[in-house]
Design an enzyme around this catalytic site. Structure first.
Site, short mmCIF file in Angstrom:
data_model
loop_
_atom_site.label_atom_id
_atom_site.label_comp_id
_atom_site.label_asym_id
_atom_site.label_seq_id
_atom_site.Cartn_x
_atom_site.Cartn_y
_atom_site.Cartn_z
CB CYS A 78 -1.00 -0.03 1.15
SG CYS A 78 -0.30 0.01 2.82
CB THR A 82 2.90 3.62 4.76
OG1 THR A 82 1.69 3.02 5.26
CG2 THR A 82 2.70 5.12 4.54
CG HIS A 98 15.39 -13.44 14.89
ND1 HIS A 98 16.01 -12.53 15.70
CD2 HIS A 98 16.39 -14.25 14.42
CE1 HIS A 98 17.32 -12.77 15.74
NE2 HIS A 98 17.57 -13.80 14.96
C1 RB5 Z 1 -4.00 5.33 0.81
O1 RB5 Z 1 -3.98 6.69 0.55
C2 RB5 Z 1 -3.06 4.99 1.95
O2 RB5 Z 1 -3.60 5.43 3.14
C3 RB5 Z 1 -2.77 3.52 1.98
O3 RB5 Z 1 -2.20 3.13 0.78
C4 RB5 Z 1 -1.82 3.03 3.04
O4 RB5 Z 1 -0.65 3.78 3.05
C5 RB5 Z 1 -2.38 2.86 4.39
O5 RB5 Z 1 -1.69 2.47 5.33
#
Ligand code: RB5
Length: 147
Positions: free
Chosen positions: A64, A66, A97
């Site tokens: 995603c 992050t 681990h």
């Molecule tokens: C989407 O904008 C973003 O919030 C998602 O991809 C992710 O980073 C959420 O943790």
């Protein structure tokens, strides 16, 4: 087989990872999404995580923006040990681990080259077992309400 999934924030990275898996002739099941159109990540994390927990896939990769949202969501499924990583050492330890069975990466955090390095480490690093198994058993005990 690997399960792989992403939201719009991880779509481009998923494409890159799938090309890498193709080049290594590693089979995967793609749970979407299939474009950069905005989509919620929890249902995709759930599909990937359940396919692992049910034994249909051995491990998974979720992307995603992050990696954090996918990781939080995947870890709600019993039996999932998802790890969000952005460096080589943590990725190696997640396997050695933690016997992590789901790698989470941020498409807005890492460039393709760095992300693929982590994928390679994740795929090729074994679990060490030994003293670490006791700790994983304790995590399972938490899932079962025993700890
Ligand atoms: C989407 O904008 C973003 O919030 C998602 O991809 C992710 O980073 C959420 O943790």
């Amino acid at each position: 087989m690997l399960a792989i999934g992403c939201d719009h924030g991880g779509f481009q990275l998923k494409e890159v990872i799938e090309s890498y898996l193709d080049s290594r002739q590693i089979e995967y099941q793609d749970f979407g999404t299939d474009s950069e159109e905005s989509v919620d990540y929890p249902p995709i994390a759930a599909k990937v995580a359940h396919s692992i927990a049910d034994g249909k896939n051995e491990r998974g990769i979720l992307c995603c923006g992050t990696g954090i949202g996918m990781c939080i969501a995947a870890n709600k499924v019993k039996g999932i040990r998802a790890a969000v990583v952005s460096d080589a050492y943590s990725t190696e330890m997640a396997r050695r681990h933690n016997n992590s069975n789901c790698l989470c990466i941020g498409g807005r955090v890492l460039n393709a080259k760095d992300a693929l390095e982590l994928v390679q480490i994740y795929l090729d690093t074994p679990y060490e077992g030994g003293r670490h198994q006791r700790r994983l058993d304790e995590i399972t005990a938490i899932e079962n309400g025993e700890l």
